[in-house]
Enzyme design. Structure first.
Site, PDB file in Angstrom:
ATOM      1  N   CYS A   2       0.851  -1.972   0.523  1.00 11.81           N
ATOM      2  CA  CYS A   2       0.247   0.120  -0.042  1.00 11.81           C
ATOM      3  C   CYS A   2       0.830   1.114   0.340  1.00 11.81           C
ATOM      4  O   CYS A   2       1.632   0.932   0.173  1.00 11.81           O
ATOM      5  CB  CYS A   2      -0.971  -0.231   1.313  1.00 11.81           C
ATOM      6  SG  CYS A   2      -1.856  -1.565   1.288  1.00 11.81           S
ATOM      7  N   ARG A  27       4.260  -0.097  -6.427  1.00 12.15           N
ATOM      8  CA  ARG A  27       4.324  -0.387  -4.821  1.00 12.15           C
ATOM      9  C   ARG A  27       3.411  -1.527  -4.907  1.00 12.15           C
ATOM     10  O   ARG A  27       3.170  -2.566  -5.491  1.00 12.15           O
ATOM     11  CB  ARG A  27       4.038   0.192  -3.663  1.00 12.15           C
ATOM     12  CG  ARG A  27       5.111   1.211  -3.429  1.00 12.15           C
ATOM     13  CD  ARG A  27       5.049   1.774  -2.409  1.00 12.15           C
ATOM     14  NE  ARG A  27       4.557   1.257  -1.049  1.00 12.15           N
ATOM     15  CZ  ARG A  27       5.884   1.595  -0.044  1.00 12.15           C
ATOM     16  NH1 ARG A  27       6.716   2.278  -0.314  1.00 12.15           N
ATOM     17  NH2 ARG A  27       5.543   0.863   1.058  1.00 12.15           N
ATOM     18  N   TRP A  74      -3.117  -2.536  -1.467  1.00 16.40           N
ATOM     19  CA  TRP A  74      -3.072  -4.230  -1.825  1.00 16.40           C
ATOM     20  C   TRP A  74      -3.661  -4.502  -1.027  1.00 16.40           C
ATOM     21  O   TRP A  74      -3.001  -4.479   0.298  1.00 16.40           O
ATOM     22  CB  TRP A  74      -0.961  -3.913  -2.111  1.00 16.40           C
ATOM     23  CG  TRP A  74      -1.405  -5.878  -2.619  1.00 16.40           C
ATOM     24  CD1 TRP A  74      -0.830  -5.397  -3.790  1.00 16.40           C
ATOM     25  CD2 TRP A  74      -0.726  -6.458  -1.841  1.00 16.40           C
ATOM     26  NE1 TRP A  74      -0.198  -6.585  -4.006  1.00 16.40           N
ATOM     27  CE2 TRP A  74      -0.153  -7.192  -2.628  1.00 16.40           C
ATOM     28  CE3 TRP A  74      -1.145  -6.853  -0.663  1.00 16.40           C
ATOM     29  CZ2 TRP A  74       0.152  -8.631  -2.033  1.00 16.40           C
ATOM     30  CZ3 TRP A  74      -0.113  -8.488   0.063  1.00 16.40           C
ATOM     31  CH2 TRP A  74       0.100  -9.209  -0.545  1.00 16.40           C
ATOM     32  N   ASN A  98      -0.923   1.578   6.320  1.00 13.47           N
ATOM     33  CA  ASN A  98      -0.147   0.246   5.839  1.00 13.47           C
ATOM     34  C   ASN A  98       0.406  -0.142   6.676  1.00 13.47           C
ATOM     35  O   ASN A  98       0.906   0.587   8.072  1.00 13.47           O
ATOM     36  CB  ASN A  98       1.264   0.917   5.306  1.00 13.47           C
ATOM     37  CG  ASN A  98       0.904   1.476   4.290  1.00 13.47           C
ATOM     38  OD1 ASN A  98      -0.110   1.507   3.467  1.00 13.47           O
ATOM     39  ND2 ASN A  98       2.331   1.945   3.439  1.00 13.47           N
ATOM     40  N   GLY A  99       0.177  -1.799   6.580  1.00 13.06           N
ATOM     41  CA  GLY A  99       0.419  -2.900   7.685  1.00 13.06           C
ATOM     42  C   GLY A  99      -0.879  -3.651   7.956  1.00 13.06           C
ATOM     43  O   GLY A  99      -1.328  -3.034   7.882  1.00 13.06           O
ATOM     44  N   GLU A 473      15.849 -17.802 -10.708  1.00 14.44           N
ATOM     45  CA  GLU A 473      15.413 -15.852 -11.223  1.00 14.44           C
ATOM     46  C   GLU A 473      14.988 -16.215 -12.339  1.00 14.44           C
ATOM     47  O   GLU A 473      14.391 -15.823 -12.045  1.00 14.44           O
ATOM     48  CB  GLU A 473      16.714 -15.262 -10.931  1.00 14.44           C
ATOM     49  CG  GLU A 473      17.017 -14.129 -11.082  1.00 14.44           C
ATOM     50  CD  GLU A 473      15.717 -12.897 -10.626  1.00 14.44           C
ATOM     51  OE1 GLU A 473      15.351 -13.673  -9.441  1.00 14.44           O
ATOM     52  OE2 GLU A 473      15.787 -12.164 -10.932  1.00 14.44           O
ATOM     53  N   LYS A 477      11.161 -14.189 -12.922  1.00 15.77           N
ATOM     54  CA  LYS A 477      10.676 -13.454 -13.872  1.00 15.77           C
ATOM     55  C   LYS A 477       9.595 -13.410 -14.667  1.00 15.77           C
ATOM     56  O   LYS A 477       8.545 -12.827 -15.083  1.00 15.77           O
ATOM     57  CB  LYS A 477      11.804 -12.748 -14.460  1.00 15.77           C
ATOM     58  CG  LYS A 477      13.565 -11.933 -13.382  1.00 15.77           C
ATOM     59  CD  LYS A 477      12.980 -10.112 -13.747  1.00 15.77           C
ATOM     60  CE  LYS A 477      12.629 -10.616 -11.958  1.00 15.77           C
ATOM     61  NZ  LYS A 477      12.918 -10.535 -10.986  1.00 15.77           N
ATOM     62  N   GLU A 480       6.049 -14.111 -12.853  1.00 15.15           N
ATOM     63  CA  GLU A 480       6.036 -12.741 -12.442  1.00 15.15           C
ATOM     64  C   GLU A 480       5.364 -11.789 -13.533  1.00 15.15           C
ATOM     65  O   GLU A 480       3.963 -11.105 -13.512  1.00 15.15           O
ATOM     66  CB  GLU A 480       7.301 -11.505 -11.513  1.00 15.15           C
ATOM     67  CG  GLU A 480       7.600 -12.392 -10.054  1.00 15.15           C
ATOM     68  CD  GLU A 480       8.132 -11.516  -9.657  1.00 15.15           C
ATOM     69  OE1 GLU A 480       8.441 -10.712  -8.616  1.00 15.15           O
ATOM     70  OE2 GLU A 480       9.445 -10.593 -11.004  1.00 15.15           O
ATOM     71  N   HIS A 496      14.601 -36.870 -11.635  1.00 11.97           N
ATOM     72  CA  HIS A 496      14.507 -37.138 -10.025  1.00 11.97           C
ATOM     73  C   HIS A 496      13.281 -36.626 -10.218  1.00 11.97           C
ATOM     74  O   HIS A 496      12.476 -36.863  -9.570  1.00 11.97           O
ATOM     75  CB  HIS A 496      15.146 -36.301  -8.906  1.00 11.97           C
ATOM     76  CG  HIS A 496      16.380 -37.045  -9.200  1.00 11.97           C
ATOM     77  ND1 HIS A 496      17.592 -38.325  -9.178  1.00 11.97           N
ATOM     78  CD2 HIS A 496      17.987 -36.513  -9.811  1.00 11.97           C
ATOM     79  CE1 HIS A 496      17.849 -38.866  -9.280  1.00 11.97           C
ATOM     80  NE2 HIS A 496      18.735 -37.169  -9.715  1.00 11.97           N
ATOM     81  N   LYS A 590       5.961  -4.443  -4.543  1.00 15.47           N
ATOM     82  CA  LYS A 590       7.279  -3.710  -4.600  1.00 15.47           C
ATOM     83  C   LYS A 590       7.247  -4.068  -3.169  1.00 15.47           C
ATOM     84  O   LYS A 590       8.950  -4.584  -2.871  1.00 15.47           O
ATOM     85  CB  LYS A 590       7.033  -2.547  -5.549  1.00 15.47           C
ATOM     86  CG  LYS A 590       8.914  -1.744  -5.673  1.00 15.47           C
ATOM     87  CD  LYS A 590       9.896  -2.418  -6.392  1.00 15.47           C
ATOM     88  CE  LYS A 590      10.717  -2.941  -6.596  1.00 15.47           C
ATOM     89  NZ  LYS A 590      11.130  -3.565  -7.710  1.00 15.47           N
TER      90      LYS A 590
HETATM   91  C1  F6R Z   1      11.028 -10.705  -7.200  1.00  9.52           C
HETATM   92  C2  F6R Z   1      10.876  -9.636  -6.276  1.00  9.52           C
HETATM   93  C3  F6R Z   1      10.527 -10.184  -5.459  1.00  9.52           C
HETATM   94  C4  F6R Z   1      11.281  -9.272  -4.056  1.00  9.52           C
HETATM   95  C5  F6R Z   1      11.348  -9.907  -2.685  1.00  9.52           C
HETATM   96  C6  F6R Z   1      11.934  -9.665  -1.230  1.00  9.52           C
HETATM   97  O1  F6R Z   1      10.756  -9.681  -8.955  1.00  9.52           O
HETATM   98  O2  F6R Z   1      11.113  -8.305  -6.190  1.00  9.52           O
HETATM   99  O3  F6R Z   1      10.793 -11.560  -4.883  1.00  9.52           O
HETATM  100  O4  F6R Z   1      12.215 -10.030  -4.374  1.00  9.52           O
HETATM  101  O5  F6R Z   1       9.940  -9.312  -2.185  1.00  9.52           O
HETATM  102  O6  F6R Z   1      12.062  -7.494  -2.090  1.00  9.52           O
HETATM  103  P1  F6R Z   1      13.397  -7.389  -1.144  1.00  9.52           P
HETATM  104  O7  F6R Z   1      14.430  -7.691  -1.753  1.00  9.52           O
HETATM  105  O8  F6R Z   1      12.656  -5.617  -0.985  1.00  9.52           O
HETATM  106  O9  F6R Z   1      13.538  -7.469   0.873  1.00  9.52           O
END
Ligand code: F6R
Length: 595
Positions: A2, A27, A74, A98-99, A473, A477, A480, A496, A590
């Site tokens: 949020c 975010r 969010w 937020n929270g 990763e 990506k 996502e 396996h 984010k």
């Molecule tokens: C994926 C992505 C997330 C963050 C994860 C941790 O593209 O951005 O998987 O890596 O939410 O976030 P941070 O690094 O801010 O703790």
């Protein structure tokens, strides 16, 4: 997650609120709203979906006033819908939050018994009701906010607007960041300094437990013990450039292209900082590395480095598991926490656990004044700059760069790496920005493969050694931002179980640097090819009959950093051909400040 904004000035705040909300859009959110003091009443406009829905509403029913708060939500408690959108309000008090309020059910029951009526399923709605309850007992606005927040368990960043106190906004933080801004004629609050980058010239980052009263011309802060305090005033550093796509179609693409520069800055900023820090790995019994998501994959690459170049036992875990499994932590151990935002709730909780276990706490963050930075014994900064695209790109490669530097330092301190060997590896790091630039100037291979992936419903990514976490990763990506189901595996693990997923034309993206495990990975590739997979190799040598993404190896040490780029580009171009929302993928946020 949020986003919060608030503004009080002598004129009208609606445009400030909307521009601030636009800046925190990145975010991630699924509804939005504002509350403004309008004709001596609290008036709200709230809408499901993106900010243009809210703006349409405001176009039809405008709001004008000199004090207001706004929010992008969010969803956590309750669906994304108008009733659950913030601000939540009574006739006298409106709140953005937020929270998570953990004891909201108890508070709600008590207030309901007192005659309060609730309209939403959210935890937040208890806050304006609680403040209203204390106002009704004759408390001052400040005392009522103070009394209310003392009843809350959990995490919050709050912005509060009061009908009968038009000259002030109230703000409070515990567990979620909140920044205040000062301008010539007005004061602001926001969950993220980027929201204030157009308006405030001076920023004040609230500390845990702080509460603030914002007037047009002055801001007063009290700490957790209700003492008046002065917090450091910072000059705004986030430039508008961070919020500008700079000619790129998406923030993500811009940020992919910023990586050579970000990596170079990260090396420059940290080479000496590391050397000068008192951080000593020589007698360490074990290093535990904890993070979430992409940051966890950076940790997973680092495990290979610390083991190989520093003979250091390393344990890695995702923070949400680590924090609840009572992990044994040895004497004389260190724990390293990696986070772009520095606010990820699970990572922060894991850090606090490790602190209780008397570990040396090291953090790697991109947001300098974040909770994970503040609570560590040693802090190192990735120099990625503001990352707006929800899918992490430059934060990841700068995390890897910094981890590589730390691994080299550890290797030398532990007497594992000779000076010459360390210099040779450092040279790879120095060459990395140029190698990245070369790779980025030609992305025709990834564009071509993206066309092939457009209609895929499943994709596998495989690699060995440090290419294994990069494969994971790559899969993250892709899923996502393109919503194609994808998984990353160690290439040797396929038979396996995962090989059962391979059907005719299942894309298998195979990371194939020309390293010591090249032949082994190649054998695994032929195993899936024999079962009908469509093979896409990523590496320096094309193989007849396979699609190929060309990458010039830089060396076994830094290859994983370089190979992250084709993973990002492949996901990006696939998302573009599939027409998904690249910068704000569905359901994602984010900065994940809830567990
Ligand atoms: C994926 C992505 C997330 C963050 C994860 C941790 O593209 O951005 O998987 O890596 O939410 O976030 P941070 O690094 O801010 O703790």
């Amino acid at each position: 997650m949020c986003g919060i904004v608030g503004a009080i000035n002598g004129g009208t705040v609606i445009n400030d609120l909307l521009s601030g909300l636009h800046r925190v859009e990145y975010r991630g959110y699924d509804s939005a709203g504002v509350a403004i003091l309008h004709n001596q009443e609290i008036a709200r406009r709230r809408a499901e979906g993106k900010l243009n829905q809210l703006e349409e509403l405001l176009f039809k029913a405008p709001l004008d006033g000199a004090a207001g708060i706004g929010h992008t939500r969010w969803a956590t408690h309750g669906m994304p819908c108008v009733a659950n959108a913030h601000p939540h309000a009574t006739a006298q008090v409106a709140v953005v939050h937020n929270g998570i309020i953990e004891n909201f059910k108890d508070i709600r029951e008590q207030l309901t018994a007192d005659g309060h009526v609730f309209e939403s399923e959210t935890d937040t709605e208890v806050i304006p009701h609680l403040i209203t309850h204390y106002l009704a007992k004759g408390m001052s606005p400040e005392a009522a906010v103070q009394e209310a927040i003392e009843k809350l368990r959990g995490a919050y960043a709050l912005g509060v607007l009061m009908r009968d106190d038009p000259d002030h906004l109230y703000a409070a933080r515990k567990g979620s960041p909140l920044v205040l801004g000062k301008a010539e004629h007005g004061a602001y609050l926001a969950s993220d300094s980027i929201a204030l980058s157009e308006k405030a010239s001076e920023l004040i980052f609230l500390q845990e437990g702080d509460m603030a009263v914002l007037g047009r011309d002055q801001i007063e802060i009290t700490d957790i013990c209700h003492r008046k305090v002065k917090r450091k005033v910072a000059t705004r550093t986030t430039t508008n450039a961070a919020c500008d796509k700079n000619g790129y179609a998406h923030y993500m693409l811009k940020e992919i292209h910023e990586q050579p520069d970000a990596v170079e800055k990260t090396v420059q900023a940290n080479a000496n900082a590391l050397y000068d820090s008192a951080l000593d790995f020589s007698d360490l019994s074990r290093l535990t590395i904890v993070a979430c998501g992409t940051s966890f994959y950076a940790a997973s690459v680092a495990k290979y480095w610390f083991e190989k170049y520093a003979d250091l036992p390393v344990e890695t875990d995702i923070a949400s598991e680590f924090r609840y499994r009572s992990p044994y932590m040895p004497q004389n151990g260190a724990a390293l926490f990696i986070s772009q935002s520095g606010e990820t709730a699970d990572t922060l909780a894991a850090l606090r656990y490790a602190k209780d276990q008397e570990q040396k706490i090291i953090s790697l963050v991109n947001v300098a004044d974040s909770s994970i930075a503040r609570e560590a014994d040693y802090v190192f900064h990735t120099m990625a700059g503001t990352e707006i695209g929800v899918a992490s790109t430059k934060a990841f490669t700068t995390q890897l760069t910094l981890l590589a530097l730390i691994a080299l330092q550890a290797g030398q301190q532990r007497g594992v790496l000779s000076h010459d060997k360390a210099m040779k590896l450092t040279q790879e790091l120095d060459e990395l920005p140029q190698a990245m630039k070369r790779l980025l100037t030609c992305d025709s291979d990834t564009r071509h493969v993206a066309q092939e992936l457009e209609r895929a419903s499943n994709a596998l990514f495989i690699g060995r050694n440090t290419s294994f976490p990069i494969a994971m990763e790559g899969a993250l990506k892709l899923k996502e931002i393109s919503y194609i189901h994808a998984e990353g595996f160690g290439a040797g693990e396929l038979k396996h179980g995962p090989i059962a997923l391979v059907e005719q034309d299942t894309p298998v993206i195979s990371l194939l640097p020309k390293d010591s495990l090249y032949e082994k990975t190649l054998s695994n590739i032929y195993e899936v090819e024999a079962r009908g997979a469509q093979i896409i190799t990523v590496g320096p040598e094309p193989i007849d009959g396979f699609l190929h993404i060309d990458v010039d190896d830089i060396g076994e040490f830094c290859n994983p950093i370089l190979y992250a780029l084709p993973m990002q580009l492949l996901a990006y171009h696939t998302a573009v051909v599939r027409g998904t929302n690249v910068d704000q993928p569905r359901n994602l946020a984010k900065s994940v400040t809830v567990e």
